[in-house]
Design an enzyme around this catalytic site. Structure first.
Site, PDB file in Angstrom:
ATOM      1  N   SER A 187       0.817  -1.215   0.000  1.00  0.00           N
ATOM      2  CA  SER A 187       0.000   0.000   0.000  1.00  0.00           C
ATOM      3  C   SER A 187       0.851   1.265   0.000  1.00  0.00           C
ATOM      4  O   SER A 187       1.948   1.295   0.571  1.00  0.00           O
ATOM      5  CB  SER A 187      -0.888   0.030   1.247  1.00  0.00           C
TER       6      SER A 187
ATOM      7  N   HIS B 182      -7.239  -0.639   6.157  1.00  0.00           N
ATOM      8  CA  HIS B 182      -6.799  -2.031   6.314  1.00  0.00           C
ATOM      9  C   HIS B 182      -6.905  -2.502   7.762  1.00  0.00           C
ATOM     10  O   HIS B 182      -7.233  -3.662   8.020  1.00  0.00           O
ATOM     11  CB  HIS B 182      -5.374  -2.207   5.785  1.00  0.00           C
TER      12      HIS B 182
END
Lengths: 484, 484, 484, 484
Positions: B317, B419
């Site tokens: 990410s 997340h």
């Protein structure tokens, strides 16, 4: 016996405890995680599915009582709203939002989680069907109030999910998947399908069978509409179903030419008329969510684009409840005679009473009694002269039943109410139209056309729903208004 | 000029009148007919669509003000609820139901009608996107409160419609319809797609591109998830995108073997790891409705059933906002120095300050100043020894940013928050991981792996959402906790 | 060097032995079992595929020589047939059947077995393409005779398999699978596709791209036909491709209005004309099997049913070879001048020679030379007055090229031959029609319309194929017939 | 009567003239145009289709006689071939090619053109079926030779078109299109389907119904294979069809456990065995083109990939013709007795004759006679002790019938011949296996398993086809070899 009762009660208590524990675990923490909520809602479905129907009701009313609203929060927030009256729009909007949130039952979040699973929406539909089927036999009023409120909560969700955008219009033909075709057959309630040949015809040439399916309930027809494509507004269901009838039909009552006989391929140039001859909602759990209306509208559009020459749309509908109503009315008149009263609005005209005399047995002097006998014995069906005399009487009474009899302002007959709400016109009552045993028992063999004039449906629908005005053809208006 | 202003105001007034008249006609009668409501909601869409964006806001706040709740009815019903407190459950349920009804804004029925049209749901999504984009520039607070409440009302409907059951998981490959593939390309925001070859690779072997589409918005990907299939948890985006990077990578930082190079067909026996390297929500109007989480979960299931040997799941990410935060923090330290204060929790360790001295120009004595210069000039990227010294400093600061910095208890970084809410573990920060200009500007070239241990996601998610606990790998915990 | 040659020869011998052994094993026994034949034909494909192209030719001619016909059986059976002349029809039929069987090469059964595999038909198509591509470079005449006979044997099979019943007509749009769209782009040979925007336009509104695919070669377009939908017979390819051209076009040469500009959705009421502007056969191995003709016919039917107002069908075709032919003819005339002969049918009219003088440089006295220079330097393109003078000359010469020049009785130009065989009419030659470098080099920027009058195509086709009659418009007839 | 005959003959003559004229027009010119040939071949189909079956035969033999080969060209070319013997390969190849061309009947081009139409291939299949059905009743030998040659010509084309690459394997389930399911039902010849419930079971769990369809005959199953999924090699068809049988089955003959009973979903872990219990070719016109073999092979592959634990493949096949053969053999033995001869290889063993005595009526002294009576009266079925005695006798005779009796070297029984050609092993004869009337009449209630050992099918098939070797289980070898 005593022991048995005892044992039963113990079992009940055990179940109640188990259910209560289970629900506690489901609603345990202020658990915000999506992942655990998924497991819990699955557990819920499984727990419920394994119960017997009685326990289901107990379980659901327990759910509704214990995991509905936080009463105290509702009250407090309601007071807040009242107190905020003068504090400006922004504040008011905020407290009202909070009040709205407080009025969402806790179990609704559970139901939403259920809907996420494969088969979850169907579970909710079936659960609501359970409630609707069994609520009438719940003696405890509070329980039944809670169940009704649960049912409404589910209905509110389903209403949002069974909106037209999520429904798929599908045509069912003989080339459709076998299981779909079979379900269309199984669900047909208006004119039961006799065999696969019959079924093949109903999805074949000069016929259109359309269904709505829902994306979360694939391969499951939710509403089914059968349409016949003809060249005039059909009078008799027999010409559509190609069934022999109980009794031969006389001159002048001959069924219109049926395009579908002996023709393998449709000649679209001959098709001017669409007859909706059966519409069925298959899911009891969707009661109160009107999809039939939308189905008819979409089918009209489909047909218009396929057959540019189509200009007439009409139903050929049953009249469930007519004979029942008629017998009841006869009884009322008889009872009045018995006790020497006069009925305000007697059922039969004097001229009709005269006519009935000519066909009633000598031992019967009261013509209401005579009519009742004729109808209950089915004698009239096989005697041509009786039939002829009954024809005008029953057509008039049926017009009265459909056009005049109301409940809460709306047409008493549910099928009439459906089509009139959609904006249709009460067009024509047909004699010898459904001479199956079912048709004779239900409506003395009569059926009715509700005709859809596309330019006026909006206006008609509005006038019916707002002002209780029934739009009808002149013939029906005249028939229905005849009084002594 | 005066004349101009006058003319402008006149135009405004005319518009306001026109809009007001239009809304009056839409809500005119207590019109219950479905058919007329269909026409009206279509008119609404058309009216709205033809407006300029400013007028849209005026129009919507007018709608919200005039056709929201009947304030008096709300108040009266709220009082009723309070008064019914002791009248038994059945009564309470009934008045609460009435209160609930009274809290549904009038315009919500309009929105529901809109949703029935083809394209109606998309209209509502786009309308909400309009509000969310423009609400910040509305100066009038009441207007903005009304708009927010309208937006929430639409969100509540969309939440029910964009539930997982109505979303379709689709894999996009090079054999998918060209327009879908093109949209996947156009929507990619995380690592922009450079050309069709790049795109072909992203939907090709050792890659999985999954999207959610919605039955009422066909051919429109709502969320897009790109996954790479590898044999270890990937450190660098370059090995996935097969891009050259801004600067060569040194020994020890070599990108792991990339399975996809030179291989036409996947060798599924080598695939042990799924790397989620890009997730994009395409509809601003669906803000606040979390679909990404569900998409990840479904994709995990798909991959597990396709590749039984897969056992590692991780994101790779970006860290948007890190550099911005870092510069801000540096400035705060600099400012404190300027005014002679001591910062409570200084950004740099003493040892780090020493190291920085060795690479800063002689005219710069404040190492905060020196660091700032290094970062803003991008000098460090091309100088190996500078790079080496920055590596440990930036990794530590990034760990602090991700692991320690919070807002309202949740991780400050939005990607981290996403997340962690899903139950992932903050696993590893990677040096020289995204050396594109974009990566260097955003996060000094670093990226982060959030790892999904499937057995613990539920628990992790719960602890994060309820207790604000961030689950992280020991390395990160250590790095992030280092203090002077 | 000697050693090298030796080593090479040794390698050749080894290969020959290996190939020979392999073929022996394939044809080993009178093996009738389907199962073993399957394995063998798979082996054959694999063996062949792994060879280099030269070895492939050696291998195939070995196959044809050794496993073709049993010469002795053919001769014996042929004698039998002759001997049976008087023995009655039944006997004759039987011996002829045996003769027919004896004339089927052994390898044909192998090819049939190959066709049964997935990808088998494509293998044969590609194998034939190999032969056709390389046969010209085979020096040994016998080898080349054997290869030609193998190629014909494959063609006979393919002709039966690529019959229209097994071909699927598919429309390619922007919603078609990406790989299909890409192949359509890659295969486009007539007007190369420049980028994906260009491609999107060619499958977008006012365009139809149709392909034939074959059931045994899925996702592989076999023939591609691009059609533009317009309101008149298009003169210039630039209005279809929306390309800028090499040179601005003057008044009177303005491209017709192009419907597709700025229009997102087609207005089908404006479409009266279909222009076939590119047709491509993608498989060299299908040479001699005419599918393009069938594709045009099916597309005409599709378009007629989609657009009832379409009444004009025409190609807009390139004229490959025109300039080459022209230069050759000029050279012939020049050569005749050189040696003082008179050409029987000189290329230029006296009036044309006069005109040319006005635009040729003074040092050039031979107008054939002058014309040649003008054409080879591309000077004329940018000089308006030269262009104007060349226009009439080149149009006339092009008409002569297309209408008069023949080979074996058929039109010399292959594109002309294709459309005339299909029954089209040589309709109009267009000046400044394809001003791309390619167009200028190939045909001095001219293109031609072959028009399809549906009522006459059968008749036209017949007259062309049987009597070599070219049906042309009066203008072309006149132009083409002009002589000194 | 005379007049009638006269009128009839006149009609014949008229028809002959009309047919002759029609054919002349079809083959009129050396018409090479594709477009006119399309019209002509369509005309041909229509002309043929409108004929009565007798006229069809007249018409086709006329076609074959008049538009077959050019006899003179064949002869001349044959002589050319012979003359070219020494003129080198290139020349030989050329003349042989010409000879091959000369041996293609003119009508074959017509048939190819027919195949291009929609429905054209089906037309040819049906036309060949007409020939095959009616050729036996043609008295004129020459006519019948021509018809046979036409049929073969069509077969050669169909063989190329019905190659595996063009056939699509489809699984038929209850979710398949209704018309496909119905056709599967209608075509079932081996174990007729009794009703839709029966049909639903045959396409339901623990069953696989696969069909080949052909791209030019969509929605038409060409071959149908029914398979049951079990856990052992099934002995009795009743356990598969779940039919009651004619007579209860005794201990030791109990049907094996049937997985499909009471089980809604398959438990794939229990499935070890696939039983092919019915295979049907639906098109008589495809006679001689073996597709069943390929279907079995593909189904085996499908099943192996779906059920990794499957390791046994076997048929459960009927034995048509056994009883007929048996009665014939009995008669032969009886006749020999009558005339006092000794049969070389008597049907019954001495021990069997003894056994039969115990169950035959006293008035019957000849045990052949007794056996014949028992079999023709069906008495044995309902008498347990008779049944027991017949069991061993009939099993042995059946083994002899299947294993020993041959025609032209191949198994006499056509079903045996089919499976043995495919490489199956004659595995087990089952007593009381098909006790339907049909089964008893055909094969005294016995059925046989042909087992497929996948590793040996190629070898077995080869040995059977080349050396007429029948691979059988030891039991069968022993049974079949028992002699006096």
């Amino acid at each position: 016996n005593e022991w048995r009762r005892h044992s039963y009660e113990k079992k009940r208590t055990l179940f109640t405890e188990r259910a209560s524990d289970f629900l506690e675990s489901v609603f345990s923490s202020s658990d915000v995680s999506i992942l655990s909520s998924e497991v819990k809602s699955r557990d819920f479905c499984q727990f419920y599915s394994n119960l017997e129907i009685k326990d289901k009701m107990v379980f659901l009313s327990m759910l509704a009582r214990q995991y509905g609203l936080h009463q105290d929060i509702v009250l407090e927030t309601a007071k807040n709203v009242i107190a905020s009256e003068e504090r400006g729009d922004a504040v008011i909007l905020r407290v009202e939002e909070r009040l709205r949130q407080s009025l969402v039952p806790q179990y609704q979040q559970l139901f939403r989680n259920v809907s996420r699973h494969e088969g979850g929406v169907k579970f909710l539909v079936d659960m609501r069907a359970d409630i609707l089927t069994n609520i009438t036999s719940i003696s405890n009023e509070t329980d039944s109030a809670y169940l009704r409120s649960t049912s409404n909560s589910v209905r509110d969700l389903l209403t949002l999910w069974f909106t037209v955008g999520f429904l798929n219009l599908q045509r069912v033909t003989w080339e459709s998947p076998c299981d779909m075709v079979q379900k269309v057959s199984d669900y047909e309630a208006v004119h039961p399908i006799r065999n696969w040949t019959d079924l093949k015809r109903r999805v074949g040439p000069y016929r259109r069978c359309f269904v709505f399916t829902h994306s979360s309930m694939p391969r499951e027809p939710v509403v089914v509409l059968h349409t016949a494509l003809t060249n005039e507004i059909t009078k008799s269901i027999h010409s559509i179903l190609q069934t022999g009838q109980f009794k031969p039909i006389r001159d002048g009552d001959l069924p219109e030419e049926d395009l579908s006989v002996n023709s393998e391929t449709e000649d679209s140039s001959k098709i001017t008329t669409a007859i909706f001859y059966s519409i069925t909602s298959t899911q009891k759990g969707l009661q109160g969510i009107d999809l039939g209306n939308y189905l008819i509208k979409q089918v009209v559009r489909e047909l218009q684009s396929e057959f540019p020459r189509i200009y007439q749309f009409s139903s050929l509908s049953p009249i469930p409840g007519f004979k029942e109503w008629l017998i009841m009315e006869i009884n009322r008149n008889l009872h009045a005679d018995d006790i020497g009263e006069t009925v305000e609005n007697p059922l039969l005209l004097d001229s009709e009473i005269e006519k009935l005399k000519s066909v009633s047995s000598s031992d019967c002097t009261n013509m209401y009694e005579a009519l009742k006998r004729l109808l209950t014995t089915h004698e009239w069906v096989s005697k041509e002269h009786v039939c002829k005399i009954l024809q005008s009487i029953l057509l008039r009474l049926c017009a009265r039943y459909l056009y005049v009899e109301k409940r809460r302002g709306y047409a008493l007959n549910p099928v009439a109410n459906f089509h009139l709400s959609n904006g249709a016109v009460l067009w024509r009552i047909n004699w010898l139209s459904d001479m199956s045993m079912r048709g004779i028992n239900q409506s003395c063999g009569m059926m009715v056309n509700y005709r859809y004039f596309l330019d006026n449906t909006t206006e008609n629908s509005k006038r019916y729903l707002e002002n209780h005005h029934i739009e009808a053809s002149p013939e029906i208006v005249e028939l229905g208004s005849l009084k002594i």
